[in-house]
Design a protein around this motif. Structure first.
Motif: not given
Length: 558
Positions: A451-455
């Motif tokens: 979730a934190l690396f997706y962007e």
């Protein structure tokens, strides 16, 4: 007379007493009346579901003095002898301890002699899958050409281990697991017959713990009766089976839903001190969330609940929990169950699972809060537009925008400058082509890290290092990738598994990346002015910039 266990006292003695196997009893009864009995039968199914009991009832029915009949009379000398295990014509063999060729050869040599009392010789071979290869080969010849007076009844819990040549010569019947209601009815009959007081919910708990086995249910009932003091209560069954109360399960479910990690771990520790079965607890917790999911999908399906009771408290939990949260918890607990079978430290696995569920919930909650804030801000601006007729006033337009929050972690600018010198476009293209697979691998390993690396966006890559960029507003994401060791390990492992190359992960915010990139370009421009210009040749700055950045660089004519 010495005390006998309940499952021995109440063992079925007729087809009518067999619980839940109508597809078998009706077929056998019709064959008995029409005298069309096969020479070999194979009963397969879970332990304690009545395989050998069916075999003995068949042996009595075909040798009963009132045959042909649908039921053995259980009063003639032949039926009594078979019930007591003293009949010379019925042989019960345990293949687990008599699995050699010699034992089967002895059967083959003696089977040709006619029965001494009844009409048929019956050979009951229990756990037949334990026979050796040689023993199966010796048995095969007898099954191919059996005497008219011999019937073989094979029983097994693992039919896949029996050679196909044996199975093809038998009539096969699959013995089913008993339903919870069937086990409850049978236990209630036994307790009423013995004049014992009991709580209906106690029987339901035993039936669930028995996992479809009648023998296991009666063994647990025997144990619970010995533990209880006069009346069979729900508390006594919980102590015997190692299960926990419905209230504890609901409290734990609420704790997972609210992400109250301290309360969750404290409750878990208290349960272990009380000697509760950790495996059964996780299984019950799975069924509680399954019941919640079922009730959420169909509020009228209260009769289909397995573990939870449709109380007001449980219905409130169902309303307060989203479908996605229920799916997430069930998946995590199922994974935990599978890993517990191979682990020497199940408690650690359960604790890690609870922590993971709580942390994932917090990450999702933070994202939802951020989205809600953005929606509220957009709504406020839209209302201003509708009210004033313009997007913003001139005074508001002149107000400088607040600077984005800067990170407290020092940007490794010197390392990025070195990486700019040795980065290659082919490495970056390979990473971008595999980006979807890399993200999938991270999501499987750890949802919050995904979730934190997706962007993030891959912007620079060498043979040993990958640089990713985050937008300026994603300071927390940048800090996690830059400073959290576990986060970096998961991402780097995913990179290695997908690309086959071990690379260090580095992160940078958008503003810092643009600054360093422009600095690099200006440096190359300065170096170019010091060189002698060669007409009509490709600009070396353009070639080098494209080699480093790929399609990130835009070339403008001046």
């Amino acid at each position: 007379m010495a005390y006998q266990a309940l499952y021995r006292v109440y063992r079925p003695q007729s087809f009518q007493e067999v619980v839940g196997q109508v597809h078998i009893t009706r077929t056998i009864q019709n064959a008995l009346l029409e005298e069309r009995m096969s020479h070999a039968y194979l009963f397969s199914g879970p332990r304690g579901t009545g395989k050998t009991s069916l075999a003995k009832i068949i042996a009595k029915a075909i040798n009963c003095e009132s045959a042909p009949t649908r039921e053995p009379c259980n009063t003639c000398p032949t039926c009594i002898a078979i019930t007591e295990g003293t009949s010379p014509d019925v042989f019960e063999i345990d293949a687990a301890s008599n699995n050699g060729v010699d034992e089967i050869r002895e059967i083959r040599d003696k089977v040709k002699y006619p029965p001494s009392q009844g009409r048929y010789k019956v050979y009951i071979i229990d756990e037949v899958h334990m026979l050796s290869t040689g023993a199966f080969n010796a048995l095969l010849k007898t099954l191919e050409e059996p005497p008219a007076h011999a019937i073989f009844i094979l029983a097994t819990t693992e039919p896949h281990k029996i050679p196909a040549t044996i199975i093809s010569r038998c009539q096969r019947f699959d013995v089913k697991r008993h339903e919870v209601s069937q086990l409850q009815t049978r236990m209630a009959y036994i307790l009423n017959d013995q004049d014992h007081d009991y709580d209906p919910e106690a029987l339901k708990l035993i039936a669930r713990a028995a996992d479809g086995g009648m023998r296991d249910a009666l063994s647990l009932l025997d144990q619970a009766l010995a533990f209880s003091d006069g009346r069979l209560t729900e508390e006594a069954v919980l102590e015997v089976t190692g299960a926990v109360t419905d209230e504890t399960l609901l409290d734990m479910a609420y704790g997972l839903q609210r992400k109250e990690l301290n309360a969750i771990l404290s409750t878990l520790e208290l349960m272990l001190r009380e000697g509760k079965d950790l495996k059964r607890f996780i299984e019950d917790l799975v069924f509680v969330h399954r019941d919640a999911l079922l009730l959420k999908a169909s509020p009228q399906a209260a009769d289909l609940l397995e573990r939870a009771r449709p109380t007001d408290e449980f219905r409130q939990f169902v309303e307060a929990t989203s479908t996605d949260e229920l799916f997430q918890v069930i998946e995590e607990l199922n994974d935990c169950q599978q890993q517990m079978r191979l682990s020497n430290h199940p408690k650690v696995l359960v604790e890690l699972t609870f922590i993971r569920i709580a942390e994932q919930g917090r990450t999702i909650s933070e994202q939802m809060t951020q989205l809600q804030d953005q929606v509220r801000e957009l709504s406020r601006e839209l209302n201003e537009v509708k009210k004033n007729g313009v997007a913003v006033t001139s005074g508001e337009a002149e107000k400088p925008k607040p600077a984005p929050k800067r990170t407290q972690i020092r940007v490794p600018k010197e390392r990025i400058r070195q990486l700019l010198q040795r980065a290659e476009r082919q490495h970056l293209n390979a990473i971008r082509d595999s980006w979807g697979d890399i993200m999938t691998n991270i999501r499987i390993q750890d949802g919050p890290i995904f979730a934190l690396f997706y962007e993030s966006e891959a912007v620079l890559c060498a043979s040993d290092t990958l640089l990713v960029q985050f937008k300026d507003g994603m300071t927390w994401h940048y800090e996690q990738v830059s400073s959290n060791g576990r986060t970096r390990d998961v991402i780097e492992q995913a990179l290695f598994e997908v690309t086959g190359i071990r690379r260090e992960i580095m992160a940078v915010l958008e503003t810092d990346w643009n600054e360093l990139k422009n600095e690099f370009i200006l440096q190359k421009q300065a170096e170019r002015t010091e060189q002698v210009e060669e007409p009509e040749t490709e600009d070396p700055l353009v070639a080098q910039a494209m080699e480093r950045f790929g399609d990130v660089v835009e070339i403008e004519e001046t």
